[in-house]
Every structure is written in structure tokens, then in C-alpha cells.
Scaffold this motif. Structure first.
Motif, mmCIF file in Angstrom:
data_model
loop_
_atom_site.group_PDB
_atom_site.id
_atom_site.type_symbol
_atom_site.label_atom_id
_atom_site.label_comp_id
_atom_site.label_asym_id
_atom_site.label_seq_id
_atom_site.Cartn_x
_atom_site.Cartn_y
_atom_site.Cartn_z
ATOM 1 N N CYS A 1 0.820 -1.216 0.000
ATOM 2 C CA CYS A 1 0.000 0.000 0.000
ATOM 3 C C CYS A 1 0.853 1.266 0.000
ATOM 4 O O CYS A 1 0.331 2.363 -0.124
ATOM 5 C CB CYS A 1 -0.938 -0.002 1.193
ATOM 6 N N LEU B 1 -4.052 -8.258 4.349
ATOM 7 C CA LEU B 1 -5.439 -7.833 4.196
ATOM 8 C C LEU B 1 -6.374 -8.479 5.222
ATOM 9 O O LEU B 1 -7.468 -7.980 5.451
ATOM 10 C CB LEU B 1 -5.913 -8.123 2.772
ATOM 11 N N VAL C 1 -7.275 -5.871 7.897
ATOM 12 C CA VAL C 1 -7.828 -4.577 7.491
ATOM 13 C C VAL C 1 -9.270 -4.443 7.967
ATOM 14 O O VAL C 1 -10.112 -5.311 7.721
ATOM 15 C CB VAL C 1 -7.748 -4.394 5.960
ATOM 16 N N LEU D 1 -10.737 0.418 4.438
ATOM 17 C CA LEU D 1 -9.833 0.902 3.391
ATOM 18 C C LEU D 1 -10.348 2.251 2.924
ATOM 19 O O LEU D 1 -11.514 2.382 2.544
ATOM 20 C CB LEU D 1 -9.797 -0.090 2.219
ATOM 21 N N GLU E 1 -5.630 6.019 3.476
ATOM 22 C CA GLU E 1 -5.164 5.237 4.616
ATOM 23 C C GLU E 1 -5.888 3.902 4.720
ATOM 24 O O GLU E 1 -6.982 3.725 4.188
ATOM 25 C CB GLU E 1 -5.327 6.000 5.928
ATOM 26 N N ILE E 2 -5.247 2.991 5.435
ATOM 27 C CA ILE E 2 -5.836 1.704 5.788
ATOM 28 C C ILE E 2 -5.922 1.674 7.298
ATOM 29 O O ILE E 2 -4.947 1.989 7.979
ATOM 30 C CB ILE E 2 -4.959 0.541 5.283
ATOM 31 N N SER F 1 -3.250 2.969 11.849
ATOM 32 C CA SER F 1 -3.494 3.577 10.545
ATOM 33 C C SER F 1 -2.223 3.505 9.694
ATOM 34 O O SER F 1 -1.149 3.885 10.157
ATOM 35 C CB SER F 1 -3.898 5.046 10.737
ATOM 36 N N VAL G 1 -1.719 5.069 2.466
ATOM 37 C CA VAL G 1 -1.834 4.480 1.136
ATOM 38 C C VAL G 1 -1.255 5.490 0.149
ATOM 39 O O VAL G 1 -1.757 6.606 0.026
ATOM 40 C CB VAL G 1 -3.296 4.153 0.758
ATOM 41 N N THR H 1 -4.076 -1.622 -4.450
ATOM 42 C CA THR H 1 -4.531 -1.925 -3.093
ATOM 43 C C THR H 1 -6.040 -2.128 -3.087
ATOM 44 O O THR H 1 -6.554 -3.086 -2.498
ATOM 45 C CB THR H 1 -4.139 -0.797 -2.117
ATOM 46 N N LYS H 2 -6.756 -1.250 -3.766
ATOM 47 C CA LYS H 2 -8.213 -1.336 -3.838
ATOM 48 C C LYS H 2 -8.648 -2.644 -4.519
ATOM 49 O O LYS H 2 -9.519 -3.359 -4.011
ATOM 50 C CB LYS H 2 -8.759 -0.125 -4.596
ATOM 51 N N PHE I 1 -7.829 -5.694 -2.272
ATOM 52 C CA PHE I 1 -8.753 -5.803 -1.147
ATOM 53 C C PHE I 1 -10.112 -6.322 -1.614
ATOM 54 O O PHE I 1 -10.712 -7.189 -0.968
ATOM 55 C CB PHE I 1 -8.888 -4.461 -0.444
#
Length: 75
Positions: free
Chosen positions: A26, A34, A37, A40, A44-45, A52, A55, A63-64, A67
Motif C-alpha cells: 500500500c 489484508l 484490514v 480501506l 489510509e488503511i 493507521s 496508502v 490496493t483497492k 482488497f
């Protein structure tokens, strides 16, 4: 959480830089599992323990997608 820390103090080279679920890069300095998590967000995650992580813009799309695939596989 299972009592294990979600943190690992090794370089990406030492880890072999896993980039497939459950892991995603990230940020240049962060590789996130993940499984830990909670939320998202674009910048930030948020982890289950409320930590925190940033990203990076360069990593947002991957990352999106990572996830979303991870969550989809769990359903």
C-alpha cells in the motif's frame, strides 16, 4: 486477532515481496496483510487494532483491487 502481531520488521527483499492476497503493498514502506484490514480509505488503511497505515497514490488502485478480490474470496 489471534494474539500475533500484524507487524513484521523485515525488508521487502527479505520477505520476497509477496503481492498477492492476503498481502498487498500500500506504500513504499508498507506491506499489509489484508486479513487485518478493518477499513480501506483513499489515503489510509485502518487495521483491526486501530493502527493507521498510509496508502500511496501510486498504490491506491492495486490496493483497492487486491482488497476487493480478497473480500470477494471470503464471501
Amino acid at each position: 486477532m489471534s494474539g500475533r502481531s500484524p507487524f513484521d520488521i523485515r525488508t521487502f527483499a527479505q520477505l520476497g515481496a509477496p503481492t498477492s492476497p492476503p498481502f498487498s503493498c500500500c506504500h513504499n514502506s508498507y506491506l499489509v496483510n489484508l486479513s487485518y484490514v478493518k477499513h480501506l480509505r483513499r489515503t489510509e488503511i485502518l487495521l483491526l487494532d486501530e493502527t493507521s497505515l498510509p496508502v500511496n497514490r501510486a498504490y491506491w488502485e492495486i490496493t483497492k483491487i487486491s482488497f476487493a478480490k480478497f473480500i470477494g474470496n471470503k464471501l
